[in-house]
Design a protein around this motif. Structure first.
Motif, PDB file in Angstrom:
ATOM      1  N   SER A   1       0.787  -1.233   0.000  1.00 26.48           N
ATOM      2  CA  SER A   1       0.000   0.000   0.000  1.00 26.48           C
ATOM      3  C   SER A   1       0.822   1.288   0.000  1.00 26.48           C
ATOM      4  N   PRO A   2       1.924   1.356   0.776  1.00 28.88           N
ATOM      5  CA  PRO A   2       2.664   2.630   0.754  1.00 28.88           C
ATOM      6  C   PRO A   2       3.072   3.034  -0.662  1.00 28.88           C
TER       7      PRO A   2
ATOM      8  N   ALA B   1       3.100   2.056   9.039  1.00 27.49           N
ATOM      9  CA  ALA B   1       2.987   2.348   7.599  1.00 27.49           C
ATOM     10  C   ALA B   1       1.575   2.794   7.250  1.00 27.49           C
ATOM     11  N   ALA B   2       0.579   2.183   7.920  1.00 22.38           N
ATOM     12  CA  ALA B   2      -0.811   2.595   7.688  1.00 22.38           C
ATOM     13  C   ALA B   2      -1.017   4.016   8.191  1.00 22.38           C
ATOM     14  N   LYS B   3      -0.391   4.326   9.322  1.00 23.80           N
ATOM     15  CA  LYS B   3      -0.508   5.675   9.887  1.00 23.80           C
ATOM     16  C   LYS B   3       0.126   6.701   8.934  1.00 23.80           C
ATOM     17  N   GLU B   4       1.275   6.321   8.380  1.00 25.95           N
ATOM     18  CA  GLU B   4       1.965   7.217   7.456  1.00 25.95           C
ATOM     19  C   GLU B   4       1.106   7.481   6.216  1.00 25.95           C
ATOM     20  N   LEU B   5       0.421   6.447   5.791  1.00 28.36           N
ATOM     21  CA  LEU B   5      -0.485   6.605   4.647  1.00 28.36           C
ATOM     22  C   LEU B   5      -1.606   7.592   4.992  1.00 28.36           C
ATOM     23  N   GLN B   6      -2.090   7.487   6.214  1.00 27.64           N
ATOM     24  CA  GLN B   6      -3.121   8.444   6.651  1.00 27.64           C
ATOM     25  C   GLN B   6      -2.558   9.871   6.640  1.00 27.64           C
ATOM     26  N   ARG B   7      -1.313  10.026   7.092  1.00 28.98           N
ATOM     27  CA  ARG B   7      -0.712  11.360   7.108  1.00 28.98           C
ATOM     28  C   ARG B   7      -0.608  11.911   5.678  1.00 28.98           C
ATOM     29  N   ARG B   8      -0.233  11.037   4.745  1.00 33.00           N
ATOM     30  CA  ARG B   8      -0.128  11.506   3.354  1.00 33.00           C
ATOM     31  C   ARG B   8      -1.504  11.873   2.818  1.00 33.00           C
ATOM     32  N   ALA B   9      -2.519  11.103   3.195  1.00 32.34           N
ATOM     33  CA  ALA B   9      -3.879  11.409   2.742  1.00 32.34           C
ATOM     34  C   ALA B   9      -4.318  12.752   3.306  1.00 32.34           C
ATOM     35  N   GLU B  10      -4.091  12.965   4.609  1.00 30.28           N
ATOM     36  CA  GLU B  10      -4.553  14.204   5.232  1.00 30.28           C
ATOM     37  C   GLU B  10      -3.798  15.417   4.705  1.00 30.28           C
TER      38      GLU B  10
END
Ligand SMILES: [Zn+2]
Length: 887
Positions: A377-378, A422-431
């Protein structure tokens, strides 16, 4: 060093050409060489060469087994004698300024015992340029030089056969058996001269250019804005750009714009706080729509005045500036996405925003993408956020999280489980890209991840909570152990993402196993089991201040939707509707196109908030969006059913699901018109966005060769010069100014060739500009043997260093009429220009330098008798700015 051929005499070159084109022929000394009235007759070895105005036209072969004996020249008559085992020949040339006659009488030693064939004449194909091939005894044609007539035959000859050979068109005379004397006759009439170069009108002009290369949006505006009209005059962005921000909540949008202008367009951006009572400077303004600027914008275009819904914005561009007046933070961010699509590079190398008045807002507040996370996903989803989803104004990301590396439940890990960080980082990129993340944890049904039954494997863990241990798919909703596990996971999800909403799944409950069959659940109506589970989860989430979303299919009867209505007989799950809290958001999925979509109304009537949900069928995306809008849905969600370890190959294996994002983004934003009628290919748009820029932005210089261009290119195929227009053109996102005269006729700088009178041996271009790479648009006028050096470039660099690049025919350059591939990877086809008389092929030859160097001078030189090197455009690029901004 001078041009390769410069020191070689003309006759030497004629012979060199012949030698290089006639395999296995030795070059011999000319034994006879006479000129008269522009004509020249040369006998060398066993070949007779006829030239006119420097160009060798014919190669004549004496009859076999004879050799040259003597030649005589008298006035305009030349007599040659050949003798040997094959007999003896007398050749008599009669010459006038534009014509040549040749009669030959060849006596055989004995009468021929069979038919005799004499491969007598080979014609230089360049003489025939622009005309059709010879096929008969008489050939009269209109060539690029003018009218040419050639007849080859002879009294007593049965026929003349023409054939294309490696070196030209060959005429063969065929005589009958028994013949004793072969008569051969040739007549050639040519125009008074070949091509004539025009005199130069000045010097080449070097133009430093702000952006000589860059990639701008050349697709329709996506998603389609609600309303816009083009204005008259553009806003030009200089190298320095001022961004004025009237409101701190717009700062993220302004920062996003600054980063984009810096990385994508090499701008130096100053971000400055500004308030509407301050004087307005020239630049890009981000301000609230409710500000005094709104009146000023409305004075230009009344459509910009009415209040905007949430996420709305108006945008104007004029020479004074770009004004973005947004309803809120989101509106400002989406306006910046639109501005990115509006930026355009002119063919003068200026970055502009075309004049425009635009009013825009989304039809749906909720425009989501659904994905299933896995370990890839990343790479996949991170890039999609930045390159595709946010630029197309999706604002919600529903992340299905079956496969996280749970802290408290490592027994659920799969090889493709994604680490939580990594899921959290994806959320940060989304936000950071204005997308809100909504986690989705499948519960009750589709719980394969709880049992390890993914990919059809038997249950390996938590079997005790499976409703049907033989088909572990749903959990038992009458078991405390179930909720210990599920609440553990929900707790981890909520702690990790801190979301406003969570999606609890609950679709396709009856897909596998026997739901309601365990000893605890037996006898209870299934819709009550279902509702009780939803209620329990919903209470858990509400206590933590989290809104609930769930799939809608179990709550629909078959008469309420054309597909995905799984709540009918015999178990009537639809009755659970009345038992559920109204604040649950129903995610109503339908993937098949249908004539109507009644389900949204059904849920709305019962008081639920509804999100329509689509998949890869594009007609369904259009139809369902429109129906959902009419029925008052909150928004739309575009699902992606890849994940579970296959995201790595998803683009290749499921391209339709990715193409569908484009149509969904367009349709979810602006529902009234069909996205499918806009004429773009969803997949190619997706590919373009996914790939991102293919070339970096570059400054540089353009050489305008027009003042020294001396030959209209169309003349090389015999078309009228006006048939090819010179103008500014892009190749590989790089800008070129093709040489042209005031009337726009496309021209080239043509160097010396026997076919072109008055052309220079070389030209020198005074550059004095830095470059990391040069691209030449070039060709030759005529074909040359493969690997022949036809000319070259000699670069003089800042420290006196000289770089010489010879041009080999077939490697770096070919004739305008020769479309075969080039062998040097630095050379590739630039353009194929069509005229009524045939096509002109131009090559782009890119020469990288070692780092950035100041190029003082380029010398372009000829090195081949016939080829005629042609230069049409030169562009140099450099990563560093070369244009100084006026203060
Ligand atoms: Zn049970």
């Amino acid at each position: 060093m001078r041009g390769y051929g410069a020191e070689v005499s003309t006759i030497g070159l004629v012979l060199l050409l012949l030698a290089s084109t006639m395999k296995g022929q030795e070059v011999s000394e000319a034994v006879f060489d006479r000129q008269w009235g522009g004509w020249r007759i040369t006998v060398a070895g066993d070949r007779v060469v006829v030239s006119c105005h420097q160009a060798s036209l014919l190669v004549l072969t004496p009859f076999k087994d004879t050799s040259f004996r003597s030649g005589q020249w008298q006035g305009s008559t030349v007599t040659l004698r050949f003798q040997g085992n094959g007999g003896e020949s007398l050749w008599i040339f009669g010459i006038t300024p534009n014509a040549l006659n040749l009669v030959v009488q060849h006596t055989l030693p004995t009468p021929a015992s069979s038919t005799v064939s004499w491969r007598w004449v080979t014609v230089n194909p360049n003489l025939m340029r622009g005309a059709s091939a010879p096929s008969k005894e008489e050939w009269i044609a209109s060539t690029i030089f003018g009218s040419v007539a050639l007849s080859v035959g002879g009294a007593g000859a049965q026929k003349t056969q023409w054939r294309r050979t490696e070196i030209g068109w060959r005429a063969e005379l065929v005589y009958p058996q028994g013949v004793n004397v072969l008569y051969a006759q040739l007549e050639l009439r040519v125009p008074p001269h070949w091509l004539v170069a025009e005199p130069p009108r000045g010097d080449a002009v070097i133009h430093p250019i702000d952006l000589v290369q860059g990639e701008f949006w050349d697709l329709p505006l996506l998603p389609r804005p609600q309303w816009w009209r083009w204005g008259d005059a553009p806003f030009r962005l200089g190298r320095q750009v001022l961004v004025l921000v009237a409101n701190d909540t717009f700062r993220p949008a302004a920062e996003h714009l600054r980063a984009y202008l810096q990385s994508h367009w090499l701008r130096q951006v100053t971000l400055r706080a500004w308030s509407p009572d301050m004087p307005l400077e020239r630049g890009i303004v981000l301000a609230p729509h409710r500000s005094p600027l709104r009146e000023r914008a409305a004075a230009l275009e009344p459509m910009l005045k009415p209040d905007l819904p949430p996420e709305g914005y108006v945008l104007t561009a004029s020479p004074e500036g770009v004004w973005i007046l947004a309803a809120d933070k989101d509106g400002a961010f989406w306006a910046v996405q639109t501005l990115k699509q509006l930026l355009y590079l002119t063919d003068d190398g200026a970055l502009i925003v075309p004049g425009i008045f635009l009013r825009d807002f989304p039809d749906f507040p909720f425009r989501g993408v659904h994905i299933v996370l896995d370990d890839y996903s990343p790479e996949l989803h991170g890039r999609l956020i930045e390159q595709v989803w946010a630029p197309l104004k999706f604002n919600k990301l529903v992340m299905q999280v079956d496969h996280l590396k749970w802290e408290r439940h490592p027994e659920l890990w799969q090889p493709w489980s994604l680490p939580k960080e990594a899921a959290k980082e994806l959320q940060r990129r989304a936000e950071a890209n204005n997308m809100e993340v909504i986690p989705l944890l499948p519960t009750l049904s589709h719980c394969e991840y709880l049992f390890g039954t993914v990919a059809g494997r038997p249950a390996r863990t938590n079997v005790d909570i499976a409703e049907d241990p033989d088909a572990a798919y749903a959990y038992c909703p009458n078991l405390e152990r179930t909720y210990q596990l599920v609440f553990d996971l929900l707790d981890e999800v909520l702690t990790l993402f801190n979301p406003r909403f969570l999606h609890i799944g609950h679709d396709e409950v009856l897909n596998r196993g026997r739901f309601g069959s365990c000893i605890r659940c037996q006898g209870m109506p299934l819709h009550q089991l279902f509702a009780a589970d939803v209620q329990r989860l919903s209470e858990f989430l509400k206590k933590r201040g989290v809104g609930v979303m769930m799939w809608g299919d179990m709550l629909l009867r078959p008469d309420e939707a054309f597909d995905a209505a799984h709540g009918g007989e015999p178990h009537n799950f639809w009755r659970a509707r009345t038992l559920l809290p109204r604040d649950i958001v129903i995610v109503d999925w339908h993937y098949q196109p249908a004539p109507r979509y009644p389900s949204v109304k059904v849920f709305r009537k019962e008081g639920f908030t509804v999100i329509g949900t689509t998949w890869r069928n594009l007609d369904n995306i259009v139809g369902f969006s429109q129906a959902a809008k009419a029925a008052g849905a909150w928004g739309m969600l575009q699902t992606t059913w890849t994940g579970f370890g296959n995201n790595r190959n998803a683009l290749k294996d499921f391209p339709d699901q990715f193409a569908a994002y484009i149509v969904a983004a367009d349709q979810f934003w602006s529902t009234s018109a069909s996205a499918l009628s806009r004429g773009y290919s969803a997949w190619s748009v997706f590919e373009t966005l996914w790939r991102g820029p293919t070339v970096p932005p570059m400054s540089g210089f353009i050489v305008d060769l027009s003042p020294i261009a001396n030959l209209p290119l169309a003349k090389l195929v015999g078309a009228s010069p006006q048939h090819l227009r010179g103008h500014k053109r892009w190749w590989n996102r790089r800008l070129f100014w093709l040489a042209a005269d005031e009337e726009g006729t496309l021209k080239a700088v043509a160097l010396r060739s026997v076919w072109l009178a008055g052309a220079p041996e070389e030209v020198r271009l005074p550059i004095e500009e830095p470059a990391t790479e040069l691209t030449f648009i070039h060709a030759t006028g005529f074909a040359a043997p493969e690997e022949a050096i036809v000319g070259g470039y000699e670069l003089r660099l800042e420290d006196g260093e000289t770089v010489t690049v010879p041009l080999y025919y077939g490697r770096q350059v070919r004739a305008v009429t020769d479309e075969r591939p080039l062998r040097d990877p630095r050379a590739s086809p630039a353009w194929r220009l069509t005229t009524p008389k045939g096509s002109i092929h131009l090559t782009a030859f890119t020469l990288p330098l070692e780092g950035e160097r100041v190029v003082r001078q380029i010398r372009f030189y000829a090195a081949h008798e016939e080829a005629m090197p042609l230069l049409v455009a030169v562009t140099g690029v450099t990563a560093k700015p070369v244009v100084k901004e006026a203060p």
